[in-house]
Write a protein that holds these residues in place. Structure first.
Motif, PDB file in Angstrom:
ATOM      1  N   LYS A 211      -6.843   2.608  13.104  1.00  0.00           N
ATOM      2  CA  LYS A 211      -5.444   2.953  12.311  1.00  0.00           C
ATOM      3  C   LYS A 211      -4.902   1.661  11.991  1.00  0.00           C
ATOM      4  CE  LYS A 211      -0.862   5.167  13.222  1.00  0.00           C
ATOM      5  NZ  LYS A 211      -0.238   6.025  14.123  1.00  0.00           N
ATOM      6  N   ARG A 212      -4.980   0.703  12.847  1.00  0.00           N
ATOM      7  CA  ARG A 212      -4.421  -0.782  12.359  1.00  0.00           C
ATOM      8  C   ARG A 212      -5.068  -1.342  11.208  1.00  0.00           C
ATOM      9  NH1 ARG A 212      -4.373  -5.973  16.383  1.00  0.00           N
ATOM     10  NH2 ARG A 212      -3.076  -7.475  14.909  1.00  0.00           N
ATOM     11  N   GLY A 213      -6.257  -1.266  11.060  1.00  0.00           N
ATOM     12  CA  GLY A 213      -7.035  -1.609   9.926  1.00  0.00           C
ATOM     13  C   GLY A 213      -6.676  -0.913   8.767  1.00  0.00           C
ATOM     14  N   HIS A 214      -6.375   0.259   8.795  1.00  0.00           N
ATOM     15  CA  HIS A 214      -6.027   1.133   7.591  1.00  0.00           C
ATOM     16  C   HIS A 214      -4.670   0.729   7.260  1.00  0.00           C
ATOM     17  CE1 HIS A 214      -4.442   4.683   5.386  1.00  0.00           C
ATOM     18  NE2 HIS A 214      -5.665   5.106   5.418  1.00  0.00           N
ATOM     19  N   GLU A 215      -3.698   0.486   8.265  1.00  0.00           N
ATOM     20  CA  GLU A 215      -2.378   0.125   7.879  1.00  0.00           C
ATOM     21  C   GLU A 215      -2.360  -1.184   7.336  1.00  0.00           C
ATOM     22  OE1 GLU A 215      -0.509   0.649  11.687  1.00  0.00           O
ATOM     23  OE2 GLU A 215      -0.092   2.678  11.469  1.00  0.00           O
ATOM     24  N   ARG A 216      -3.270  -2.121   7.588  1.00  0.00           N
ATOM     25  CA  ARG A 216      -3.484  -3.427   7.278  1.00  0.00           C
ATOM     26  C   ARG A 216      -3.646  -3.540   5.574  1.00  0.00           C
ATOM     27  NH1 ARG A 216      -6.688  -5.617  10.621  1.00  0.00           N
ATOM     28  NH2 ARG A 216      -4.809  -6.291  12.218  1.00  0.00           N
ATOM     29  N   CYS A 217      -4.828  -2.553   5.430  1.00  0.00           N
ATOM     30  CA  CYS A 217      -5.376  -2.601   4.046  1.00  0.00           C
ATOM     31  C   CYS A 217      -4.353  -2.084   3.072  1.00  0.00           C
ATOM     32  CB  CYS A 217      -6.648  -1.887   4.339  1.00  0.00           C
ATOM     33  SG  CYS A 217      -7.661  -1.683   2.729  1.00  0.00           S
ATOM     34  N   LEU A 218      -3.723  -0.967   3.483  1.00  0.00           N
ATOM     35  CA  LEU A 218      -2.533  -0.429   2.657  1.00  0.00           C
ATOM     36  C   LEU A 218      -1.480  -1.139   2.444  1.00  0.00           C
ATOM     37  CD1 LEU A 218      -1.468   2.183   1.277  1.00  0.00           C
ATOM     38  CD2 LEU A 218      -0.573   2.947   3.524  1.00  0.00           C
ATOM     39  N   ALA A 219      -0.988  -1.994   3.575  1.00  0.00           N
ATOM     40  CA  ALA A 219      -0.103  -2.911   3.168  1.00  0.00           C
ATOM     41  C   ALA A 219      -0.312  -3.976   2.228  1.00  0.00           C
ATOM     42  CB  ALA A 219       0.496  -3.600   4.622  1.00  0.00           C
ATOM     43  N   LEU A 220      -1.425  -4.565   2.310  1.00  0.00           N
ATOM     44  CA  LEU A 220      -2.143  -5.524   1.362  1.00  0.00           C
ATOM     45  C   LEU A 220      -1.961  -5.028  -0.070  1.00  0.00           C
ATOM     46  CD1 LEU A 220      -5.071  -7.271   3.405  1.00  0.00           C
ATOM     47  CD2 LEU A 220      -2.878  -8.346   2.861  1.00  0.00           C
ATOM     48  N   LEU A 221      -2.507  -3.707  -0.090  1.00  0.00           N
ATOM     49  CA  LEU A 221      -2.545  -3.115  -1.588  1.00  0.00           C
ATOM     50  C   LEU A 221      -1.133  -2.856  -2.219  1.00  0.00           C
ATOM     51  CD1 LEU A 221      -4.712  -1.948  -3.410  1.00  0.00           C
ATOM     52  CD2 LEU A 221      -4.133   0.427  -2.423  1.00  0.00           C
ATOM     53  N   LEU A 222      -0.366  -2.426  -1.220  1.00  0.00           N
ATOM     54  CA  LEU A 222       0.875  -1.962  -1.852  1.00  0.00           C
ATOM     55  C   LEU A 222       1.786  -3.307  -2.151  1.00  0.00           C
ATOM     56  CD1 LEU A 222       1.992   0.801   0.667  1.00  0.00           C
ATOM     57  CD2 LEU A 222       0.976   1.076  -1.760  1.00  0.00           C
ATOM     58  N   SER A 223       1.631  -4.493  -1.252  1.00  0.00           N
ATOM     59  CA  SER A 223       2.443  -5.474  -1.605  1.00  0.00           C
ATOM     60  C   SER A 223       1.965  -6.132  -2.754  1.00  0.00           C
ATOM     61  CB  SER A 223       2.413  -6.494  -0.230  1.00  0.00           C
ATOM     62  OG  SER A 223       2.927  -6.009   0.975  1.00  0.00           O
ATOM     63  N   ALA A 224       0.675  -6.331  -2.956  1.00  0.00           N
ATOM     64  CA  ALA A 224       0.197  -6.868  -4.146  1.00  0.00           C
ATOM     65  C   ALA A 224       0.641  -6.161  -5.384  1.00  0.00           C
ATOM     66  CB  ALA A 224      -1.296  -6.775  -4.104  1.00  0.00           C
ATOM     67  N   ASN A 225       0.698  -4.852  -5.288  1.00  0.00           N
ATOM     68  CA  ASN A 225       1.093  -4.094  -6.446  1.00  0.00           C
ATOM     69  C   ASN A 225       2.584  -4.500  -6.733  1.00  0.00           C
ATOM     70  OD1 ASN A 225       1.006  -1.469  -8.174  1.00  0.00           O
ATOM     71  ND2 ASN A 225       2.974  -1.198  -6.865  1.00  0.00           N
ATOM     72  N   ASP A 226       3.284  -4.501  -5.818  1.00  0.00           N
ATOM     73  CA  ASP A 226       4.878  -4.942  -5.982  1.00  0.00           C
ATOM     74  C   ASP A 226       5.155  -6.324  -6.416  1.00  0.00           C
ATOM     75  OD1 ASP A 226       5.483  -2.330  -5.089  1.00  0.00           O
ATOM     76  OD2 ASP A 226       6.107  -2.947  -3.047  1.00  0.00           O
ATOM     77  N   LEU A 227       4.207  -7.240  -6.029  1.00  0.00           N
ATOM     78  CA  LEU A 227       4.189  -8.633  -6.266  1.00  0.00           C
ATOM     79  C   LEU A 227       3.624  -8.999  -7.969  1.00  0.00           C
ATOM     80  CD1 LEU A 227       3.336 -10.509  -3.106  1.00  0.00           C
ATOM     81  CD2 LEU A 227       5.618 -10.206  -4.033  1.00  0.00           C
ATOM     82  N   PHE A 228       2.679  -8.115  -8.207  1.00  0.00           N
ATOM     83  CA  PHE A 228       2.176  -8.124  -9.534  1.00  0.00           C
ATOM     84  C   PHE A 228       3.159  -7.760 -10.615  1.00  0.00           C
ATOM     85  CE2 PHE A 228      -2.452  -7.905  -7.871  1.00  0.00           C
ATOM     86  CZ  PHE A 228      -2.581  -9.461  -7.479  1.00  0.00           C
TER      87      PHE A 228
END
Length: 216
Positions: free
Chosen positions: A18-35
């Motif tokens: 679950k932690r790995g899933h959350e970390r992966c998701l956070a990276l994806l969403l953060s990159a989307n917002d920053l791009f």
């Protein structure tokens, strides 16, 4: 953006916790917002990690590199588009004219949302520098959507709803109905027509499209 229901098709190494899933998701969403906020080239992996938490090692593990992360975002946003826009055609229950009109209306409403417009511009920009990304996005996006409509046209032909000798050519013609609106939106040209006028235009164009596919 909504939470991912599944990460499996988006990552090279599926998180097992679950932690790995959350970390992966956070990276994806953060990159989307920053791009979207700064542009692709202005965002570093450090920026993404600082925004999302975690480490660059996680980006390398789950996405390979920055380009892999961007591709995963494209995949995610494409899945949202297919889910909310490209509704499968069921010849047993769907009125084909309504199906064609509603599909174009779904696309129109999708691309005119500022967030989606901005991301489409970002994709075009990155596709210019990365031919492999351009081909991948075309194969998984526009080409797949055309194939879906071609399949729907083939089903309608088999049911005797219309006459369609070349479903793929007809699918390309069908999506041309939105071309002017799409380009105006992407180039930031104000659309003078109201939403109702554009709905009327789409319905009119679909009727003419169907007129061209009547049995002789």
């Amino acid at each position: 953006m909504n939470d991912l229901a599944q990460l499996e098709p988006l990552t090279r190494d599926l998180p097992h916790t679950k932690r790995g899933h959350e970390r992966c998701l956070a990276l994806l969403l953060s990159a989307n917002d920053l791009f979207l906020e700064r542009g692709y080239d202005a965002v570093s992996l450090d920026d993404i990690v600082n925004h999302a938490g975690g480490s660059k090692a996680s980006i390398y593990k789950y996405f390979g590199n920055k380009d892999g992360l961007f591709t995963a975002i494209c995949d995610y946003r494409r899945e949202l588009c297919f889910k909310n826009v490209c509704i499968p055609f069921d010849p047993e229950v769907d009125n084909f004219r309504n199906y064609l009109i509603n599909t174009l209306l779904n696309f129109y409403n999708f691309i005119k949302k500022p967030d989606n417009t901005a991301f489409m511009r970002l994709v075009f920009e990155q596709a210019q520098r990365n031919p492999e990304l351009a081909l991948y996005i075309h194969e998984k996006g526009p080409k797949q959507v055309q194939l879906d409509i071609a399949h729907a046209l083939e089903k309608a032909d088999q049911k005797g709803v219309l006459k369609c000798e070349n479903p793929l050519f007809s699918a390309q013609l069908y999506f041309g109905i939105l071309r002017n609106l799409e380009w105006c939106i992407l180039m930031g040209i104000p659309i003078s027509e109201s939403d109702q006028e554009n709905i009327n235009y789409i319905a009119y164009s679909v009727d003419r499209f169907l007129d061209g596919h009547q049995k002789v």
